[in-house]
Design a protein around this motif. Structure first.
Motif, mmCIF file in Angstrom:
data_model
loop_
_atom_site.group_PDB
_atom_site.id
_atom_site.type_symbol
_atom_site.label_atom_id
_atom_site.label_comp_id
_atom_site.label_asym_id
_atom_site.label_seq_id
_atom_site.Cartn_x
_atom_site.Cartn_y
_atom_site.Cartn_z
ATOM 1 N N ASN A 120 7.286 -33.063 -19.748
ATOM 2 C CA ASN A 120 6.582 -32.399 -18.532
ATOM 3 C C ASN A 120 7.135 -30.760 -18.313
ATOM 4 O OD1 ASN A 120 4.706 -34.424 -18.888
ATOM 5 N ND2 ASN A 120 5.550 -36.046 -17.145
ATOM 6 N N GLY A 121 8.889 -31.023 -17.796
ATOM 7 C CA GLY A 121 8.918 -30.217 -17.600
ATOM 8 C C GLY A 121 9.288 -28.432 -18.729
ATOM 9 N N ILE A 122 9.296 -28.947 -19.949
ATOM 10 C CA ILE A 122 9.005 -27.792 -20.791
ATOM 11 C C ILE A 122 7.580 -27.591 -21.236
ATOM 12 C CG2 ILE A 122 9.396 -27.540 -23.934
ATOM 13 C CD1 ILE A 122 11.798 -29.366 -23.660
ATOM 14 N N ILE A 123 7.272 -28.644 -20.521
ATOM 15 C CA ILE A 123 5.273 -27.924 -21.136
ATOM 16 C C ILE A 123 5.246 -27.001 -20.435
ATOM 17 C CG2 ILE A 123 2.697 -29.210 -21.299
ATOM 18 C CD1 ILE A 123 4.185 -31.676 -22.753
ATOM 19 N N GLY A 124 5.793 -27.129 -18.542
ATOM 20 C CA GLY A 124 5.475 -27.560 -17.573
ATOM 21 C C GLY A 124 6.100 -25.027 -17.735
ATOM 22 N N PHE A 125 7.279 -25.455 -18.083
ATOM 23 C CA PHE A 125 7.704 -23.744 -18.445
ATOM 24 C C PHE A 125 6.986 -23.123 -19.849
ATOM 25 C CE2 PHE A 125 11.273 -25.695 -16.141
ATOM 26 C CZ PHE A 125 11.784 -24.620 -14.783
ATOM 27 N N SER A 126 6.796 -23.515 -20.273
ATOM 28 C CA SER A 126 6.179 -22.742 -21.625
ATOM 29 C C SER A 126 4.630 -22.178 -20.902
ATOM 30 C CB SER A 126 5.947 -23.948 -22.762
ATOM 31 O OG SER A 126 5.285 -24.793 -22.399
ATOM 32 N N ASP A 127 3.872 -23.359 -19.939
ATOM 33 C CA ASP A 127 2.498 -22.626 -19.645
ATOM 34 C C ASP A 127 3.071 -21.341 -18.960
ATOM 35 O OD1 ASP A 127 1.032 -24.934 -20.959
ATOM 36 O OD2 ASP A 127 1.081 -26.095 -19.540
ATOM 37 N N LEU A 128 4.070 -21.011 -18.540
ATOM 38 C CA LEU A 128 4.432 -20.165 -17.891
ATOM 39 C C LEU A 128 4.724 -18.936 -18.440
ATOM 40 C CD1 LEU A 128 6.087 -21.632 -14.350
ATOM 41 C CD2 LEU A 128 4.660 -21.024 -14.244
ATOM 42 N N ILE A 129 5.723 -19.413 -18.978
ATOM 43 C CA ILE A 129 5.727 -18.193 -20.449
ATOM 44 C C ILE A 129 5.449 -17.364 -20.859
ATOM 45 C CG2 ILE A 129 7.343 -18.263 -22.164
ATOM 46 C CD1 ILE A 129 9.243 -19.944 -21.386
ATOM 47 N N CYS A 130 4.186 -18.371 -21.627
ATOM 48 C CA CYS A 130 2.889 -17.865 -21.726
ATOM 49 C C CYS A 130 1.830 -17.146 -20.843
ATOM 50 C CB CYS A 130 1.467 -19.315 -22.366
ATOM 51 S SG CYS A 130 2.155 -20.326 -24.168
ATOM 52 N N SER A 131 2.014 -17.515 -19.938
ATOM 53 C CA SER A 131 1.609 -16.135 -18.986
ATOM 54 C C SER A 131 1.900 -15.159 -19.082
ATOM 55 C CB SER A 131 1.468 -17.593 -17.242
ATOM 56 O OG SER A 131 0.331 -18.309 -17.688
ATOM 57 N N ASP A 132 2.832 -14.911 -18.468
ATOM 58 C CA ASP A 132 3.534 -14.011 -17.957
ATOM 59 C C ASP A 132 3.437 -13.472 -19.586
ATOM 60 O OD1 ASP A 132 4.252 -14.719 -16.182
ATOM 61 O OD2 ASP A 132 6.135 -15.479 -16.382
ATOM 62 N N GLU A 176 0.818 -11.589 -19.629
ATOM 63 C CA GLU A 176 0.779 -10.305 -19.003
ATOM 64 C C GLU A 176 0.935 -8.693 -19.596
ATOM 65 O OE1 GLU A 176 1.726 -11.519 -15.129
ATOM 66 O OE2 GLU A 176 -0.219 -13.004 -14.975
ATOM 67 N N ASP A 177 2.210 -9.709 -19.823
ATOM 68 C CA ASP A 177 2.743 -8.320 -20.338
ATOM 69 C C ASP A 177 2.792 -7.832 -22.120
ATOM 70 O OD1 ASP A 177 4.760 -8.644 -17.737
ATOM 71 O OD2 ASP A 177 5.811 -10.183 -18.990
ATOM 72 N N GLY A 178 2.278 -8.536 -22.375
ATOM 73 C CA GLY A 178 0.982 -8.244 -23.315
ATOM 74 C C GLY A 178 2.269 -7.962 -24.823
ATOM 75 N N ASN A 179 3.253 -9.091 -24.890
ATOM 76 C CA ASN A 179 4.113 -9.151 -25.585
ATOM 77 C C ASN A 179 3.416 -10.734 -26.291
ATOM 78 O OD1 ASN A 179 6.774 -10.047 -26.941
ATOM 79 N ND2 ASN A 179 7.725 -10.186 -24.788
ATOM 80 N N GLU A 180 3.160 -10.168 -27.596
ATOM 81 C CA GLU A 180 2.442 -10.787 -28.438
ATOM 82 C C GLU A 180 3.272 -11.948 -29.244
ATOM 83 O OE1 GLU A 180 -0.360 -12.301 -29.038
ATOM 84 O OE2 GLU A 180 -1.435 -9.764 -27.672
ATOM 85 N N GLU A 181 4.535 -11.269 -29.235
ATOM 86 C CA GLU A 181 5.145 -12.448 -29.866
ATOM 87 C C GLU A 181 5.874 -13.026 -28.707
ATOM 88 O OE1 GLU A 181 9.922 -12.079 -32.538
ATOM 89 O OE2 GLU A 181 8.772 -10.276 -31.571
ATOM 90 N N LEU A 182 6.187 -12.975 -27.877
ATOM 91 C CA LEU A 182 7.079 -13.924 -26.964
ATOM 92 C C LEU A 182 5.812 -14.655 -26.766
ATOM 93 C CD1 LEU A 182 8.676 -15.177 -24.860
ATOM 94 C CD2 LEU A 182 8.538 -13.751 -23.670
ATOM 95 N N LEU A 183 4.486 -14.775 -26.748
ATOM 96 C CA LEU A 183 3.259 -15.408 -25.930
ATOM 97 C C LEU A 183 3.063 -16.296 -27.309
ATOM 98 C CD1 LEU A 183 0.144 -16.184 -24.503
ATOM 99 C CD2 LEU A 183 -0.381 -14.030 -26.015
ATOM 100 N N ASP A 184 3.042 -15.961 -28.681
ATOM 101 C CA ASP A 184 3.559 -16.770 -29.737
ATOM 102 C C ASP A 184 4.137 -17.793 -29.751
ATOM 103 O OD1 ASP A 184 2.142 -17.908 -32.326
ATOM 104 O OD2 ASP A 184 3.815 -17.635 -32.814
#
Length: 489
Positions: A410-422, A425-433
């Motif tokens: 649940n912690g990994i899923i929560g942190f991955s959701d935050l990374i996806c959001s950042d 916003e930053d437009g970093n496609e590779e990190l988003l993927d």
């Protein structure tokens, strides 16, 4: 407990032996059968003796009736003779005329009232010095009358009249003094003043030459002389009747009315004899015989009476024979019942023994099966307990593992959701993927953990299946993402 079982077995064995003994034909059974047979034969003997006594009594009655009928008939003939004597006394002439005798004899109706009698006539006693006057008197009515045959006696006893004359023609004029039996009976009648019969003779009128006799009734100048001398002095003659014995018996005893055969003897001479095979009713082995000697008008007649064939046919011993047959049948049935009961008892004991052996075998087999089942149940119970413990350990492990894994996931899923959001916003496609893939894999792993928990619930019987629609596209994407992650590794 073992002692009680032993006592029960001994009691059962004793009862079995008792049943075996009771099933055999014992002395009691033989006593019953022999006693029943004895009673049967006793009842048969008593009944047969009573029946035989009754049959013999019937024979004796018929025999006596036959003798009595002969005697009674002779008495009837005697009455007819004394009637003739009375008729002679009613005429005061020296000699009775033929016409008067003819009228008297016709009133007797001999052929109807006196069956068996051959006729009735008058015999005069003639001294030699009276012979001429006698012949002269008789030839007035019958010129051809004569006395015959010649003899040396000092007196004559010629048959003067006899009716019916036609059948007795040869006897008219016959002198009774020419032959011993005729002459002796005539003098005896004269001296006694009583009716007499002659010894056996052959009548001159009987062409068959069969035994016969004459029946005399004397008459005197005085109606009833008192002494022998007076009877000899006043004797005038006799009324007589000739008898052919077989005709007498035919008239006296009709064979259709009796079931006995007769033989009549006068001394050694046989007067009448039915004890011969030529008689239709003759029985060569008669059931009963009797003999009786009767003093009859100066002679002794012996009546030999035997049962005839018709008597044998009516002498039924059926009642005693029925009792015997019925009794023997009952005895046979009784003996058969004893045999069948004995056989049934043996078969029942044999069947019980067979059933006991079968039950014992089945009991042993059941005990063996029960032992085997007990052993199998014990082993199965151990396995079930082990499986239950294993299942319980597995459930506990899965519960603990799911608890320990779900928290970091649940912690990994929560942190991955935050990374996806950042990253978005930053437009970093590779990190988003990369963040999306981490998020998707975490969720997939969480779903697998949930499925494991569902398996545990399913084994415990607490899982409720819920059917709902799903998107095949999402499932395929999840599979693709997992596969890419695994390939990069």
């Amino acid at each position: 407990m073992h002692s009680n079982d032993s006592n029960d077995f001994e009691e059962i064995e004793n009862k079995r032996k008792k049943l075996i003994r009771s099933g055999r034909l014992s002395n009691f059974h033989w006593i019953v059968v022999i006693g029943s047979l004895t009673l049967t034969f006793l009842a048969w003997k008593i009944t047969r003796d009573q029946t035989e006594a009754a049959i013999e009594k019937r024979f004796q009655r018929q025999a006596q009736q036959s003798i009595d009928l002969v005697i009674e008939r002779m008495k009837n003939y005697e009455d007819a003779l004394w009637g003739g004597v009375g008729m002679v006394h009613s005429h005061r002439k020296q000699y009775l005329d033929y016409q008067s005798w003819l009228e008297f004899s016709s009133t007797l109706q001999i052929d109807k009232k006196y069956p068996g009698i051959n006729g009735i006539g008058v015999i005069y006693h003639i001294h030699k010095d009276e012979l001429a006057d006698y012949l002269s008197a008789q030839r007035e009515e019958r010129p051809s009358f004569s006395i015959f045959p010649d003899h040396n006696e000092p007196e004559y006893f010629p048959i003067t009249f006899v009716e019916p004359a036609a059948v007795n023609l040869k006897a008219i004029g016959l002198d009774m003094a020419h032959e011993k039996n005729r002459y002796t009976a005539a003098k005896k009648a004269r001296d006694t003043g009583e009716t007499q019969i002659t010894g056996p003779i052959i009548l001159v009128q009987d062409n068959a030459k069969t035994p016969g006799f004459l029946f005399y009734a004397p008459f005197y100048e005085n109606i009833q002389p008192k002494s022998l001398i007076e009877r000899q002095r006043t004797f005038k003659g006799m009324v007589y009747a000739p008898f052919i014995v077989y005709k007498l018996m035919e008239g006296t005893l009709e064979k259709s009315r009796r079931q006995v055969g007769l033989r009549i003897q006068d001394g050694e001479s046989i007067l009448f004899d039915e004890h011969d095979s030529k008689f239709p009713d003759f029985d060569p082995e008669p059931l009963y015989t009797t003999s009786k000697t009767v003093s009859l008008y100066g002679r002794s007649w012996t009546f030999d009476v035997r049962s005839a064939k018709s008597f044998r046919n009516t002498a039924s011993f059926s009642q005693s024979n029925i009792i015997l047959a019925f009794g023997i049948t009952l005895d046979i049935l009784l003996f058969t019942i004893f045999i069948l009961l004995s056989k049934s008892n043996r078969e029942a004991i044999s069947f019980a023994d067979s059933m006991s052996r079968s039950l014992k075998q089945k009991t042993e087999s059941l005990e063996e099966t029960n032992g085997r089942l007990k052993r199998e149940v014990g082993e199965r119970k151990v396995a079930e307990l082990a499986a239950e413990q294993s299942s319980r350990a597995k459930s506990e492990f899965l519960t603990a593992m799911s608890h320990e894994l779900r928290t970091p996931l649940n912690g990994i899923i929560g942190f991955s959701d935050l990374i996806c959001s950042d990253a978005e916003e930053d437009g970093n496609e590779e990190l988003l993927d990369s963040a999306k893939r981490i998020n998707s894999s975490g969720k997939h792993l969480l779903a697998i953990i949930s499925d494991l928990l569902d398996i545990s619930k399913l084994e415990a019987g607490k899982f409720d299946l819920q059917i709902s629609p799903c998107k095949l596209k999402d499932i395929l994407e999840d599979i693709e993402n997992v596969t890419l992650i695994l390939m990069k590794k």
